[in-house]
Scaffold this active site. Structure first.
Site, PDB file in Angstrom:
ATOM      1  N   GLU A  15       7.845 -14.007  12.764  1.00 12.10           N
ATOM      2  CA  GLU A  15       8.472 -12.908  11.844  1.00 12.10           C
ATOM      3  C   GLU A  15       8.414 -11.480  12.335  1.00 12.10           C
ATOM      4  O   GLU A  15       9.228 -10.757  12.335  1.00 12.10           O
ATOM      5  CB  GLU A  15       7.690 -12.777  10.496  1.00 12.10           C
ATOM      6  CG  GLU A  15       8.357 -11.955   9.461  1.00 12.10           C
ATOM      7  CD  GLU A  15       7.638 -11.749   8.062  1.00 12.10           C
ATOM      8  OE1 GLU A  15       7.627 -12.390   7.458  1.00 12.10           O
ATOM      9  OE2 GLU A  15       7.403 -10.535   7.688  1.00 12.10           O
ATOM     10  N   SER A  52       2.724 -12.111   7.604  1.00  9.06           N
ATOM     11  CA  SER A  52       3.035 -13.426   7.812  1.00  9.06           C
ATOM     12  C   SER A  52       3.406 -13.458   9.107  1.00  9.06           C
ATOM     13  O   SER A  52       4.276 -12.614   9.585  1.00  9.06           O
ATOM     14  CB  SER A  52       4.203 -13.858   6.756  1.00  9.06           C
ATOM     15  OG  SER A  52       3.752 -14.179   5.619  1.00  9.06           O
ATOM     16  N   ARG A  84      14.811 -12.425   5.481  1.00  8.27           N
ATOM     17  CA  ARG A  84      14.071 -11.849   6.565  1.00  8.27           C
ATOM     18  C   ARG A  84      14.752 -11.344   7.821  1.00  8.27           C
ATOM     19  O   ARG A  84      14.437 -11.366   8.889  1.00  8.27           O
ATOM     20  CB  ARG A  84      12.759 -12.493   7.054  1.00  8.27           C
ATOM     21  CG  ARG A  84      11.722 -12.774   5.963  1.00  8.27           C
ATOM     22  CD  ARG A  84      11.148 -11.404   5.696  1.00  8.27           C
ATOM     23  NE  ARG A  84      10.410 -11.912   4.282  1.00  8.27           N
ATOM     24  CZ  ARG A  84      10.626 -11.965   3.299  1.00  8.27           C
ATOM     25  NH1 ARG A  84      11.889 -11.556   2.989  1.00  8.27           N
ATOM     26  NH2 ARG A  84       9.932 -12.085   2.190  1.00  8.27           N
TER      27      ARG A  84
HETATM   28  C1  LIG Z   1      -0.904  -7.218   5.418  1.00  4.23           C
HETATM   29  C2  LIG Z   1       0.667  -7.126   5.387  1.00  4.23           C
HETATM   30  C3  LIG Z   1       1.381  -7.567   4.663  1.00  4.23           C
HETATM   31  C4  LIG Z   1       2.995  -7.772   4.730  1.00  4.23           C
HETATM   32  N1  LIG Z   1       3.662  -8.165   3.676  1.00  4.23           N
HETATM   33  C5  LIG Z   1       4.771  -8.103   3.916  1.00  4.23           C
HETATM   34  C6  LIG Z   1       5.801  -8.682   2.790  1.00  4.23           C
HETATM   35  O1  LIG Z   1       5.236  -9.277   1.758  1.00  4.23           O
HETATM   36  N2  LIG Z   1       7.300  -8.801   2.976  1.00  4.23           N
HETATM   37  C7  LIG Z   1       7.790  -8.545   4.120  1.00  4.23           C
HETATM   38  O2  LIG Z   1       8.957  -8.590   4.207  1.00  4.23           O
HETATM   39  N3  LIG Z   1       6.954  -7.951   5.307  1.00  4.23           N
HETATM   40  C8  LIG Z   1       5.594  -7.839   5.111  1.00  4.23           C
HETATM   41  N4  LIG Z   1       4.944  -7.510   6.027  1.00  4.23           N
HETATM   42  C9  LIG Z   1       5.633  -6.993   7.367  1.00  4.23           C
HETATM   43  C10 LIG Z   1       5.760  -5.440   7.298  1.00  4.23           C
HETATM   44  O3  LIG Z   1       4.783  -4.791   6.521  1.00  4.23           O
HETATM   45  C11 LIG Z   1       7.251  -4.968   7.097  1.00  4.23           C
HETATM   46  O4  LIG Z   1       8.190  -5.750   7.998  1.00  4.23           O
HETATM   47  C12 LIG Z   1       7.558  -3.561   7.127  1.00  4.23           C
HETATM   48  O5  LIG Z   1       8.688  -3.095   6.676  1.00  4.23           O
HETATM   49  C13 LIG Z   1       7.369  -2.918   8.525  1.00  4.23           C
HETATM   50  O6  LIG Z   1       7.439  -1.526   8.626  1.00  4.23           O
HETATM   51  P1  LIG Z   1       6.795  -0.748   9.704  1.00  4.23           P
HETATM   52  O7  LIG Z   1       7.074   0.834   9.220  1.00  4.23           O
HETATM   53  O8  LIG Z   1       5.398  -0.878   9.852  1.00  4.23           O
HETATM   54  O9  LIG Z   1       7.590  -1.165  10.910  1.00  4.23           O
HETATM   55  P2  LIG Z   1       6.901  -1.390  12.537  1.00  4.23           P
HETATM   56  O10 LIG Z   1       6.261  -2.553  12.365  1.00  4.23           O
HETATM   57  O11 LIG Z   1       6.351   0.020  13.067  1.00  4.23           O
HETATM   58  O12 LIG Z   1       8.444  -1.909  13.108  1.00  4.23           O
HETATM   59  C14 LIG Z   1       8.784  -3.066  12.956  1.00  4.23           C
HETATM   60  C15 LIG Z   1      10.355  -3.354  13.450  1.00  4.23           C
HETATM   61  O13 LIG Z   1      11.218  -2.310  12.913  1.00  4.23           O
HETATM   62  C16 LIG Z   1      11.550  -1.323  13.850  1.00  4.23           C
HETATM   63  N5  LIG Z   1      11.826  -0.029  12.990  1.00  4.23           N
HETATM   64  C17 LIG Z   1      10.903   0.667  12.469  1.00  4.23           C
HETATM   65  N6  LIG Z   1      11.331   1.769  12.186  1.00  4.23           N
HETATM   66  C18 LIG Z   1      12.483   1.855  12.227  1.00  4.23           C
HETATM   67  C19 LIG Z   1      13.826   2.736  12.062  1.00  4.23           C
HETATM   68  N7  LIG Z   1      13.514   3.999  11.325  1.00  4.23           N
HETATM   69  N8  LIG Z   1      14.935   2.489  12.607  1.00  4.23           N
HETATM   70  C20 LIG Z   1      15.231   1.311  13.425  1.00  4.23           C
HETATM   71  N9  LIG Z   1      14.127   0.587  13.584  1.00  4.23           N
HETATM   72  C21 LIG Z   1      12.906   0.759  13.021  1.00  4.23           C
HETATM   73  C22 LIG Z   1      10.719  -1.186  14.987  1.00  4.23           C
HETATM   74  O14 LIG Z   1      11.347  -0.880  16.276  1.00  4.23           O
HETATM   75  C23 LIG Z   1      10.168  -2.701  15.120  1.00  4.23           C
HETATM   76  O15 LIG Z   1      11.217  -3.622  15.763  1.00  4.23           O
HETATM   77  C24 LIG Z   1       3.492  -7.287   5.870  1.00  4.23           C
HETATM   78  C25 LIG Z   1       2.653  -6.730   6.912  1.00  4.23           C
HETATM   79  C26 LIG Z   1       1.317  -6.637   6.801  1.00  4.23           C
HETATM   80  C27 LIG Z   1       0.549  -6.082   7.910  1.00  4.23           C
END
Ligand SMILES: Cc1cc2nc3c(=O)[nH]c(=O)nc-3n(C[C@H](O)[C@H](O)[C@H](O)COP(=O)(O)OP(=O)(O)OC[C@H]3O[C@@H](n4cnc5c(N)ncnc54)[C@H](O)[C@@H]3O)c2cc1C
Length: 347
Positions: free
Chosen positions: A339, A234, A156
């Site tokens: 996380e 999480s 992570r």
């Molecule tokens: C219901 C649910 C289930 C989930 N299950 C999992 C799981 O099984 N495993 C897991 O690992 N995670 C899980 N997650 C967490 C999350 O989905 C992941 O971390 C996902 O990759 C975040 O993507 P996002 O586009 O929503 O990022 P955001 O939430 O928009 O951003 C997260 C971080 O990444 C940065 N960021 C986003 N895009 C970029 C980019 N292009 N360049 C640089 N920085 C960037 C943002 O600034 C921020 O710091 C879950 C979340 C939810 C709500």
């Protein structure tokens, strides 16, 4: 512009400026312009791993909306724009007869965010498939290609997991296996659901369906009809403990409940073990559905997920997170780490 409308947990105050970037050129220009004026920047993907303060973000939020994906170069290589919906990409790779991402089905958010915390589930992590990514280097003001090793991937985490980050991910290239069968199933719960042994392979679509079914039961697939999915997934990472810390947990367990309760653990290499945070939280007295009554609660389906019932504030969510963190620390001497990316708030 309330950031609550752009986060899966539905929390977060206003952004001072909000820019939506539909092309790579727009994305780079928006970041460069904000950097040139000394403006704080928050890169926004799907908002599924973000907890933003009630006061909002006093700077420019730049939403990634770039699109495009394709196969090319060598066999099994796929390159995906940062703004592509992650789960749609997983489904597409399976339809293309490519294996390696199927266990990452149902994870919300965009492709460009997957390297940030090295998303993982059911025995797969994106770091196992990423060959390189392209990123805008905010320090140098150039676009760079970064191969897998310097990404510093871990459990992570990666070198990008620092907000505000130096690199804005523009696209990610994955090397997948050209085969209709999944990668070897590595996760016991998934193997049981599929009725196969660890190490077996199943058709990619079957692995995807089984993962989605398991995730839905835990409210880990976004579903507006399921209030338990209003979360960031999480909230805490599973702590990795050295021998001394594990011995302290075992001693605390013995002191409370006597002999006979084994602390669950997974090998984390270097003599260390990963202990499920959910187990520690439940044993510390916080069950599913637990709520201090101010709109934030533990999911009724997954102990690790904290949920906004609809009326919560970020302050209430963080108070609940602190209560759980302190309870686990008092009971077992283990400090749980969050996380999601915390913006304008701290645990
Ligand atoms: C219901 C649910 C289930 C989930 N299950 C999992 C799981 O099984 N495993 C897991 O690992 N995670 C899980 N997650 C967490 C999350 O989905 C992941 O971390 C996902 O990759 C975040 O993507 P996002 O586009 O929503 O990022 P955001 O939430 O928009 O951003 C997260 C971080 O990444 C940065 N960021 C986003 N895009 C970029 C980019 N292009 N360049 C640089 N920085 C960037 C943002 O600034 C921020 O710091 C879950 C979340 C939810 C709500």
């Amino acid at each position: 512009m309330r950031l609550a409308d752009y986060t899966t947990i539905g929390l977060g105050g206003p952004a001072r400026e909000f820019v939506s970037a539909a092309t790579e050129a727009e994305l780079v220009a928006a970041v460069a312009a904000a950097d040139a004026s000394g403006e704080p920047v928050l890169i926004l993907g799907g908002g599924s791993n973000l907890v933003v303060a009630d006061a909002g973000f006093d700077g420019t939020v730049i939403q990634v909306r770039t699109r495009g994906c394709g196969r090319g170069g060598e066999a099994g290589l796929v390159t995906v724009a940062a703004g592509e919906d992650w789960d749609a990409i997983v489904a597409w790779t399976i339809a293309e007869g490519l294996a390696g991402l199927e266990c990452l089905s149902g994870i919300p958010g965009l492709a460009g965010a997957t390297p940030i915390q090295n998303v993982g589930a059911y025995g797969q992590e994106v770091s196992q498939a990423i060959t390189q990514l392209r990123a805008y280097d905010r320090t140098a003001g150039t676009i760079v290609a970064i191969p897998n090793a310097p990404c510093g991937f871990g459990y992570r985490t990666s070198r990008f997991r620092r907000s505000p980050g130096r690199f804005v991910v523009l696209s990610v290239t994955f090397r997948l296996a050209e085969q209709p069968l999944s990668g070897p199933v590595r996760y016991a719960e998934l193997a049981a659901a599929l009725g196969v042994a660890i190490g077996d392979r199943v058709p990619g679509a079957e692995a995807r369906s089984a993962v989605l079914e398991l995730r839905r039961r835990k409210a880990m697939v976004i579903d507006p009809a399921d209030p338990d999915t209003r979360s960031v997934g999480s909230f805490f990472v599973n702590p990795v403990l050295d021998r001394a810390a594990l011995a302290a947990v075992e001693a605390a367990v013995r002191a409370r409940w006597g002999e006979g309760i084994a602390v669950p653990r997974f090998d984390a290499g270097d003599g260390r073990v990963k202990v499920p945070a959910a187990w520690l939280i439940e044993r510390a007295g916080f069950g599913r559905g637990y709520s201090p009554g101010d709109g934030a609660r533990i999911s009724a389906k997954h102990t690790l997920a904290l949920v906004n019932c609809g009326s919560a504030t970020t302050a209430a969510l963080m108070a609940l997170a602190r209560e759980i963190r302190d309870g686990v620390r008092d009971a077992f001497g283990v400090s749980l780490a969050p996380e999601p990316d915390l913006v304008g708030v701290a645990l």
